[in-house]
Motif scaffolding. Structure first.
Motif, mmCIF file in Angstrom:
data_model
loop_
_atom_site.group_PDB
_atom_site.id
_atom_site.type_symbol
_atom_site.label_atom_id
_atom_site.label_comp_id
_atom_site.label_asym_id
_atom_site.label_seq_id
_atom_site.Cartn_x
_atom_site.Cartn_y
_atom_site.Cartn_z
ATOM 1 N N ASN A 143 0.845 -1.189 0.000
ATOM 2 C CA ASN A 143 0.000 0.000 0.000
ATOM 3 C C ASN A 143 0.884 1.244 0.000
ATOM 4 O O ASN A 143 1.916 1.284 0.676
ATOM 5 C CB ASN A 143 -0.917 0.005 1.229
ATOM 6 N N ALA A 144 0.490 2.252 -0.749
ATOM 7 C CA ALA A 144 1.240 3.512 -0.784
ATOM 8 C C ALA A 144 0.278 4.655 -1.055
ATOM 9 O O ALA A 144 -0.724 4.496 -1.770
ATOM 10 C CB ALA A 144 2.325 3.468 -1.859
ATOM 11 N N ARG A 145 0.576 5.794 -0.450
ATOM 12 C CA ARG A 145 -0.224 6.990 -0.703
ATOM 13 C C ARG A 145 0.660 8.233 -0.596
ATOM 14 O O ARG A 145 1.520 8.320 0.281
ATOM 15 C CB ARG A 145 -1.388 7.111 0.275
ATOM 16 N N VAL A 146 0.413 9.172 -1.506
ATOM 17 C CA VAL A 146 1.071 10.476 -1.503
ATOM 18 C C VAL A 146 -0.023 11.539 -1.599
ATOM 19 O O VAL A 146 -0.910 11.451 -2.457
ATOM 20 C CB VAL A 146 2.064 10.630 -2.675
ATOM 21 N N ASN A 147 0.028 12.520 -0.707
ATOM 22 C CA ASN A 147 -0.929 13.615 -0.728
ATOM 23 C C ASN A 147 -0.156 14.937 -0.767
ATOM 24 O O ASN A 147 0.620 15.235 0.141
ATOM 25 C CB ASN A 147 -1.839 13.579 0.490
ATOM 26 N N GLN A 148 -0.367 15.708 -1.835
ATOM 27 C CA GLN A 148 0.385 16.939 -2.060
ATOM 28 C C GLN A 148 -0.502 18.162 -1.812
ATOM 29 O O GLN A 148 -1.553 18.320 -2.442
ATOM 30 C CB GLN A 148 0.917 16.977 -3.498
ATOM 31 N N LYS A 149 -0.072 19.017 -0.872
ATOM 32 C CA LYS A 149 -0.748 20.297 -0.647
ATOM 33 C C LYS A 149 -0.148 21.324 -1.605
ATOM 34 O O LYS A 149 1.067 21.367 -1.819
ATOM 35 C CB LYS A 149 -0.573 20.756 0.800
ATOM 36 N N LEU A 150 -1.002 22.155 -2.172
ATOM 37 C CA LEU A 150 -0.557 23.168 -3.113
ATOM 38 C C LEU A 150 -0.364 24.488 -2.376
ATOM 39 O O LEU A 150 -1.327 25.099 -1.902
ATOM 40 C CB LEU A 150 -1.577 23.329 -4.247
ATOM 41 N N LYS A 151 0.895 24.897 -2.269
ATOM 42 C CA LYS A 151 1.235 26.078 -1.471
ATOM 43 C C LYS A 151 0.578 27.343 -2.023
ATOM 44 O O LYS A 151 0.166 28.234 -1.279
ATOM 45 C CB LYS A 151 2.753 26.237 -1.436
ATOM 46 N N GLU A 152 0.476 27.432 -3.339
ATOM 47 C CA GLU A 152 -0.088 28.633 -3.949
ATOM 48 C C GLU A 152 -1.596 28.714 -3.775
ATOM 49 O O GLU A 152 -2.183 29.786 -3.934
ATOM 50 C CB GLU A 152 0.248 28.671 -5.443
ATOM 51 N N TYR A 153 -2.258 27.568 -3.475
ATOM 52 C CA TYR A 153 -3.712 27.537 -3.331
ATOM 53 C C TYR A 153 -4.054 26.889 -1.985
ATOM 54 O O TYR A 153 -4.202 25.668 -1.898
ATOM 55 C CB TYR A 153 -4.348 26.744 -4.471
ATOM 56 N N PRO A 154 -4.155 27.671 -0.919
ATOM 57 C CA PRO A 154 -4.453 27.109 0.410
ATOM 58 C C PRO A 154 -5.734 26.283 0.390
ATOM 59 O O PRO A 154 -6.761 26.703 -0.142
ATOM 60 C CB PRO A 154 -4.607 28.359 1.287
ATOM 61 N N GLY A 155 -5.627 25.088 0.963
ATOM 62 C CA GLY A 155 -6.781 24.185 1.005
ATOM 63 C C GLY A 155 -6.851 23.227 -0.153
ATOM 64 O O GLY A 155 -7.642 22.278 -0.121
ATOM 65 N N ALA A 156 -6.053 23.457 -1.190
ATOM 66 C CA ALA A 156 -6.065 22.570 -2.354
ATOM 67 C C ALA A 156 -5.079 21.425 -2.141
ATOM 68 O O ALA A 156 -3.945 21.647 -1.698
ATOM 69 C CB ALA A 156 -5.717 23.343 -3.618
#
Length: 906
Positions: free
Chosen positions: A478-491
């Motif tokens: 099992n693997a998961r990657v979750n990327q937060k977008l710094k330029e769009y808070p909450g995205a």
């Protein structure tokens, strides 16, 4: 200067917390401190250790103000006492928090200590030394949760079949026999759902008897540095229970190791685990992967084997965050082959464990195997022994023997057959073999009389082999990657990968592909790979208020699944969920639409430990569908019998308990399974809406939740009728509509807080397929139309049954209402009561007329006691449940259960 703090409060809460540990308590030297005073123990400990002296008149005068000078004297004495102890005793007496308290007091009382000639610099140096001595103790922490449960479960009435009105005994499909004029115990498949609690989940043992269970979690942590820590979680499960079928005990110890690193370069919150993986992340909606809920789902005391339907994975995992924006996790684990038991008595690894019907069970990976038929040349074994150094009283066989196959084949030159008859007599040999007893528990033969020195004997028997890895080993990556977008808070954007595959580590000449053996449990070699992509994005427009920006979220997934990669090609299918969350003032909304392909699956199909239930064998889904009620064949069988009136043919299908019975009805739009790792079932599409609204009534807060769901199948499937639907395909869609209202209210009555919970739900399951077919009673023993009934109907005009039925017609309704209240009686004692009722009505799979009218009630009460000065609770629960069916009252069922739960946390 005076500090307006009472002596008792200051000493007991500040200094007493430092020095009370490990000290003795004797009779109080102060006349004004009674032994029932709450601070008695603290004051006595301080007096015993010479930290306080009281007044010459023998009084403590604890209600007077304490001077700073007096407090500084006590602090100096306390520090001197700690300095006089060795390092081990310091670790026992003072923690990091205790040393910090002393340091703060020294700093606050600097002037007073100087006035007494005590050098503050020396005190601070002594404190630093004490802090150094206690570093190891400060770095160690132990946390534990111990769950102890004793339960007494009884059935005041038990479900039975209809009374056998035929002239002879009727063997039933599940092994029982209904004698003429009598009823028999109901199908265990039906009884399991009757005995389930208000959740209608049958995967918890519900059989009568006394059960004693212990489920303990211990975590020993060691802080190597401010950012690096090790922990050793250990789970201990102990089960002891007894009932009419037997008794058993199981102890299981499951250790793990975790490493936590709060920060290292660009990586933060780095976590490595070896053992139980109970922190696996799910995908955004649980479509591509829903983490196993493990042993802490629902009631922690519910499962007596410590093996939930979906156990926690065991293996290795890593997780962390890169640059505060990228969350990652990966794991490799072995999955226990959890099966659903359909055998009444199961011997697991020689423990003679008795478990309930449909209860989760893990079969042993090591067991006894017989190769070929009994007494064949492949399995015959012979062992010879001689009495050389003394009389021979007992011998151990070289292989595990089958009980009833051991015999003396040769003794002192004479030979014998398996019946003990003489075949050939040796010179001067005996004419009969010596007597013996074979103990299968020890695999040992004990002779009735010791064999004399010089005797020779050969024992022959059918031997069995010990086989390991008899089932496929199942693994998951099992693997998961979750990327937060710094330029769009909450995205955020996430990717999920999950793969389940079976592997057999053993080899056998001539096996399939040369290295795969046929597993004992008979399931194929599963292979399933899932890829998922998800995101959430705040929308620019605001609905109402400053914090009301809607969130758009979605998840899509693709699976490639085969139940047996050795023989069945893999099937690829897709699934998708899209939704939005937003607020209008204080009201929250969550709307989503799902479309899950008929062949989409993350996981593996469930399997039975035994035969499939006779009234459910037509079902071939990969998951266990949700219970919806009970149907029966009573009314339509009466119609079938009536058509023979005046023909001279006697038909008694309505009086035959093997043909007239109740069976569960299921909702295929919800389901579970031991290895079913998705939040949405295959072959479903539709809308779900949740609305949450906090409402204030005076000083009371009312939390309300409204739920609505409309689902339908993508490809019409007769699997909804698990009894006979596989033989009658349909092209009409099945729909499920559910409405639910759940509220919780906190108010005050008689000066105390009272929590009220109210909930109600209405659900319909419908398929308007009125296609009619000639009706013949279904016989679970033959898994099809009853042959005798078919033969009788052939003599009627037209050559077949004149009664028709609509096997795919479904029009069922389920109404449930529940109410509960909790009330604190005192600071440590609370009481609670809960009542729920469910009603099932409608038509299912027989005629268009209603054939279902049932009611299920559940009443429980509890008294909880919080043990003062601890994190422990004692809870006594009593429950009563009742099921009633006016159409088939022989299935009416009543049960009671009492539980005593002790929870200890530290």
């Amino acid at each position: 200067m005076r500090r307006r703090t009472s002596v008792i409060l200051a000493l007991s809460l500040v200094v007493g917390s430092v020095l009370a540990m490990g000290s003795r308590v004797q009779a109080s030297p102060f006349a004004d401190v009674p032994d029932d005073h709450w601070a008695y123990g603290y004051i006595q400990t301080l007096a015993d250790d010479g930290l306080i002296e009281g007044y010459p008149d023998g009084y403590f005068k604890g209600d007077r103000p304490l001077t700073r000078y007096e407090l500084s004297t006590i602090v100096a004495r306390a520090l001197a006492k700690l300095q006089s102890e060795n390092h081990d005793e310091i670790a026992k007496l003072a923690s990091k928090g205790d040393i910090d308290k002393l340091s703060q007091l020294v700093f606050s009382l600097k002037d007073e200590l100087d006035g007494q000639g005590v050098r503050v610099a020396a005190l601070e140096e002594a404190l630093a030394q004490l802090d150094e001595h206690t570093k190891t103790a400060q770095a160690l922490q132990v946390h534990a949760e111990m769950l102890s449960n004793g339960a007494v479960h009884s059935w005041t009435t038990t479900p039975h079949t209809i009374v056998n009105g035929t002239a002879a005994g009727v063997p039933l499909a599940y092994g029982a026999t209904a004698q003429s004029g009598a009823a028999a115990p109901a199908d265990p498949f039906v009884t399991t759902y009757l005995a389930s609690n208000e959740t209608n989940l049958p995967f918890v043992d519900q059989f009568p008897g006394v059960q004693l269970r212990e489920d303990d979690h211990f975590v020993l942590s060691y802080a190597i540095s401010d950012s690096l820590a090790l922990s050793l979680p250990i789970r201990v499960v102990n089960t002891e229970f007894g009932n009419s079928l037997g008794a058993a005990q199981q102890v299981d110890v499951s250790p793990s190791l975790s490493v936590d690193l709060s920060q290292s370069g660009i990586i933060s919150n780095f976590h490595v685990t070896f053992g139980d993986l109970d922190l696996m992340p799910s995908s955004r909606t649980g479509l591509a992967f829903r983490a196993p809920f493990g042993d802490r789902a629902g009631d922690p005391y519910a499962d007596p084997f410590g093996t939930p339907l979906q156990p926690t994975q065991r293996g290795i995992s890593v997780a962390g965050t890169v640059l505060g924006l990228t969350d990652f996790s990966a794991s490799f684990s072995r999955i226990d082959p959890v099966l659903l038991n359909t055998q009444s008595v199961v011997d697991v690894a020689g423990a003679n464990q008795t478990t309930g019907y449909l209860s989760p069970i893990i079969p042993p990976q090591i067991g006894l195997v017989q190769t070929g038929a009994a007494q064949s040349t492949q399995t015959i074994s012979s062992d010879s022994f001689a009495a050389v150094n003394g009389p021979l009283t007992q011998v151990s066989l070289s292989r595990v023997a089958v009980l009833g196959t051991v015999y003396v084949s040769s003794y002192n030159g004479s030979t014998f057959n398996a019946s003990g008859a003489l075949v050939t007599q040796g010179p001067g040999g005996p004419t009969s073999p010596p007597g013996f007893q074979f103990s299968q528990a020890y695999n040992m033969v004990i002779f009735t009389s010791p064999l004399a020195v010089g005797s020779h004997i050969t024992l022959t028997y059918t031997g069995v082999d010990v086989a390991s890895n008899t089932n496929f080993q199942r693994y998951m990556i099992n693997a998961r990657v979750n990327q937060k977008l710094k330029e769009y808070p909450g995205a955020e954007v996430g990717f999920t990968f999950n793969r389940i595959f079976d592997y057999d580590g053993s080899t056998m000449p001539g096996a399939i592909n040369g290295d795969i053996t046929q597993p004992v449990i008979g399931t194929g070699a599963v292979s399933d790979t899932v890829f998922g992509l998800d995101f959430q994005m705040p929308l620019g427009a605001r609905v109402a208020g400053d914090a009301a920006t809607p969130i758009l979220y979605a998840e899509g997934a693709l699976s490639n699944f085969t139940p047996d990669f050795l023989t069945v090609p893999a099937t690829t299918d897709t699934a998708g969920v899209v939704g939005t969350r937003f607020h209008i003032h204080s009201i929250g909304f969550d709307l989503r639409y799902q479309n899950v392909g008929p062949n989409y699956l993350d996981g593996a199909p469930y399997s039975y430990f035994g035969n499939a239930p006779s009234t459910f064998s037509a079902y071939s889904g990969a998951y266990v569908p949700d219970f919806f009620g009970f149907a029966n064949t009573l009314q339509i069988n009466r119609q079938f019998d009536q058509q023979f009136a005046g023909t001279g043919v006697i038909s008694q299908t309505a009086l035959n308990p093997n043909l007239t019975f109740a069976y569960p009805v299921f909702n295929p739009f919800r389901g579970v399974g031991p290895t079913f790792y998705q939040a949405f079932v295959p072959n479903s599409r539709g809308l779900t809406a949740d609305v949450t609204a906090p409402i204030h009534i005076g000083h009371s807060a009312l939390q309300t939740r409204l739920e609505y769901q409309h689902l339908s199948d993508i490809q019409p499937s007769s699997q909804a009728n698990a009894l006979s639907g596989a033989s009658y395909p349909t092209t009409v869609h099945l729909t499920d509509d559910s409405y639910a209202l759940r509220t919780s209210l906190a108010l005050h009555a008689f000066g105390k807080p009272v929590d009220l919970d109210l909930d109600g739900a209405f659900e319909t399951l419908e398929r308007n397929d009125t296609t009619a077919f000639p009706y013949y009673p279904f016989n679970p023993s033959t898994q099809g139309p009853d042959p005798a009934s078919v033969a009788a109907a052939a003599a009627l005009p037209g050559g077949n049954s004149g009664v028709t039925f609509v096997p795919n017609y479904i029009d069922m309704h389920h109404v449930s209402l529940g109410a509960g209240a909790t009330l604190p009686i005192s600071q440590d004692i609370g009481i609670g009561v809960h009542y729920s009722t469910q009603r099932f009505n409608g038509s299912y799979g027989t005629t268009l007329a209603p054939n279902i009218t049932e009611r299920k009630e559940y009443l429980s009460g509890n008294v909880s006691y919080h043990i003062p000065h601890s994190n422990s609770t004692l809870d006594f629960q009593t429950t009563a449940a009742r099921y009633s069916d006016p159409n088939v009252p022989s299935y009416d069922f009543n049960q009671t259960q009492q539980n005593l739960n002790l929870t200890v946390r530290f």
